[in-house]
Scaffold this motif. Sequence first.
Motif, PDB file in Angstrom:
ATOM      1  N   HIS A   1       0.817  -1.211   0.000  1.00  0.00           N
ATOM      2  CA  HIS A   1       0.000   0.000   0.000  1.00  0.00           C
ATOM      3  C   HIS A   1       0.854   1.265   0.000  1.00  0.00           C
ATOM      4  O   HIS A   1       0.523   2.255  -0.674  1.00  0.00           O
ATOM      5  CB  HIS A   1      -0.919  -0.009   1.228  1.00  0.00           C
ATOM      6  N   THR A   2       1.978   1.246   0.728  1.00  0.00           N
ATOM      7  CA  THR A   2       2.829   2.436   0.813  1.00  0.00           C
ATOM      8  C   THR A   2       3.442   2.769  -0.537  1.00  0.00           C
ATOM      9  O   THR A   2       3.442   3.935  -0.970  1.00  0.00           O
ATOM     10  CB  THR A   2       3.945   2.222   1.856  1.00  0.00           C
ATOM     11  N   VAL A   3       3.955   1.766  -1.234  1.00  0.00           N
ATOM     12  CA  VAL A   3       4.546   2.006  -2.551  1.00  0.00           C
ATOM     13  C   VAL A   3       3.469   2.425  -3.550  1.00  0.00           C
ATOM     14  O   VAL A   3       3.693   3.300  -4.396  1.00  0.00           O
ATOM     15  CB  VAL A   3       5.317   0.764  -3.044  1.00  0.00           C
ATOM     16  N   GLU A   4       2.290   1.837  -3.454  1.00  0.00           N
ATOM     17  CA  GLU A   4       1.182   2.236  -4.329  1.00  0.00           C
ATOM     18  C   GLU A   4       0.844   3.716  -4.127  1.00  0.00           C
ATOM     19  O   GLU A   4       0.611   4.453  -5.091  1.00  0.00           O
ATOM     20  CB  GLU A   4      -0.054   1.381  -4.045  1.00  0.00           C
ATOM     21  N   LYS A   5       0.817   4.155  -2.866  1.00  0.00           N
ATOM     22  CA  LYS A   5       0.528   5.559  -2.565  1.00  0.00           C
ATOM     23  C   LYS A   5       1.645   6.458  -3.100  1.00  0.00           C
ATOM     24  O   LYS A   5       1.384   7.557  -3.613  1.00  0.00           O
ATOM     25  CB  LYS A   5       0.376   5.748  -1.051  1.00  0.00           C
ATOM     26  N   ALA A   6       2.890   5.991  -2.977  1.00  0.00           N
ATOM     27  CA  ALA A   6       4.022   6.772  -3.485  1.00  0.00           C
ATOM     28  C   ALA A   6       3.929   6.927  -5.000  1.00  0.00           C
ATOM     29  O   ALA A   6       4.141   8.021  -5.540  1.00  0.00           O
ATOM     30  CB  ALA A   6       5.339   6.095  -3.096  1.00  0.00           C
ATOM     31  N   ILE A   7       3.598   5.847  -5.699  1.00  0.00           N
ATOM     32  CA  ILE A   7       3.470   5.899  -7.158  1.00  0.00           C
ATOM     33  C   ILE A   7       2.325   6.826  -7.562  1.00  0.00           C
ATOM     34  O   ILE A   7       2.439   7.604  -8.520  1.00  0.00           O
ATOM     35  CB  ILE A   7       3.268   4.485  -7.734  1.00  0.00           C
ATOM     36  N   CYS A   8       1.233   6.771  -6.830  1.00  0.00           N
ATOM     37  CA  CYS A   8       0.097   7.648  -7.096  1.00  0.00           C
ATOM     38  C   CYS A   8       0.515   9.116  -6.956  1.00  0.00           C
ATOM     39  O   CYS A   8       0.177   9.955  -7.802  1.00  0.00           O
ATOM     40  CB  CYS A   8      -1.046   7.308  -6.152  1.00  0.00           C
ATOM     41  N   PHE A   9       1.253   9.419  -5.899  1.00  0.00           N
ATOM     42  CA  PHE A   9       1.734  10.781  -5.687  1.00  0.00           C
ATOM     43  C   PHE A   9       2.655  11.208  -6.824  1.00  0.00           C
ATOM     44  O   PHE A   9       2.575  12.343  -7.322  1.00  0.00           O
ATOM     45  CB  PHE A   9       2.475  10.869  -4.347  1.00  0.00           C
ATOM     46  N   MET A  10       3.535  10.299  -7.257  1.00  0.00           N
ATOM     47  CA  MET A  10       4.455  10.607  -8.347  1.00  0.00           C
ATOM     48  C   MET A  10       3.701  10.879  -9.646  1.00  0.00           C
ATOM     49  O   MET A  10       4.022  11.825 -10.372  1.00  0.00           O
ATOM     50  CB  MET A  10       5.451   9.454  -8.528  1.00  0.00           C
ATOM     51  N   LYS A  11       2.688  10.077  -9.940  1.00  0.00           N
ATOM     52  CA  LYS A  11       1.913  10.261 -11.173  1.00  0.00           C
ATOM     53  C   LYS A  11       1.172  11.591 -11.176  1.00  0.00           C
ATOM     54  O   LYS A  11       0.979  12.200 -12.237  1.00  0.00           O
ATOM     55  CB  LYS A  11       0.925   9.101 -11.342  1.00  0.00           C
TER      56      LYS A  11
END
Length: 249
Positions: free
Chosen positions: A147-157
Amino acid sequence: MKKLTLVLVEDEKIVLKELQEMIDWDKLGIELVGCAEDGEEGENLIRRLEPDIVLTDIRLPGKDGLEMLASAPVANAIILSGHTDYQYMKTAIRLSVFDYLQKPVDDEELEETLGRLAEKIRDEESTIEELRGEKDAIRLPDAKGNHTVEKAICFMKENFRRPIGLQEVAESVRISENHLSAIFKENTGINFLGYLNALRMNEAIKLLSTSNLNVQEIAESTGFPTPGYFTKLFKKYTGKTPTQYRDGS
């Protein structure tokens, strides 16, 4: 291991000679391919040699180091300066300078910094080799299950079109930079910077195909610090310059 190339720009002859002779370039896997003593000469040298790293003073005759970095195709730079100036440091951050070292610089500190930068470049090159070659877009893995990496990728996008880095993304998901860096690579197989650059590259590819924006405008709208850095990285990913890609050549 292929040696990385470095151009040194320093107007103080004593400092220039010391850096040439005192740094263990071979141990670092770096080849010192050229030296310049002013900003104009440095820019010409960078354009001609396209080094992996530029090591430069800020206050140079003619054109200062930051102006030189902004106008030449520099992918990775380390600043040396005898002055602590907030505006200089702010501009250096905007240009994605790797580090800003105070003069007189300690040889061990400089070698340690160069070693970290060399590791970062080689990691990035490895990521590019894994991802390059897609004509229309670079395929990027998801991080399903973390979940943490998914949130990080979402923020990056959502934010890659402006200058962001590991620190800001880590703060957005409320973990340390080191922790995010480790779990990002573990869950995606790609390091943070490689993933961020690929997001930007995909947007640049789309804009080259669907808009009339010039190279500078595309670099600015996709979060790259300078058009020169964007062009150099684009060629590494696609094998072509942005102009060649747009022209289909």
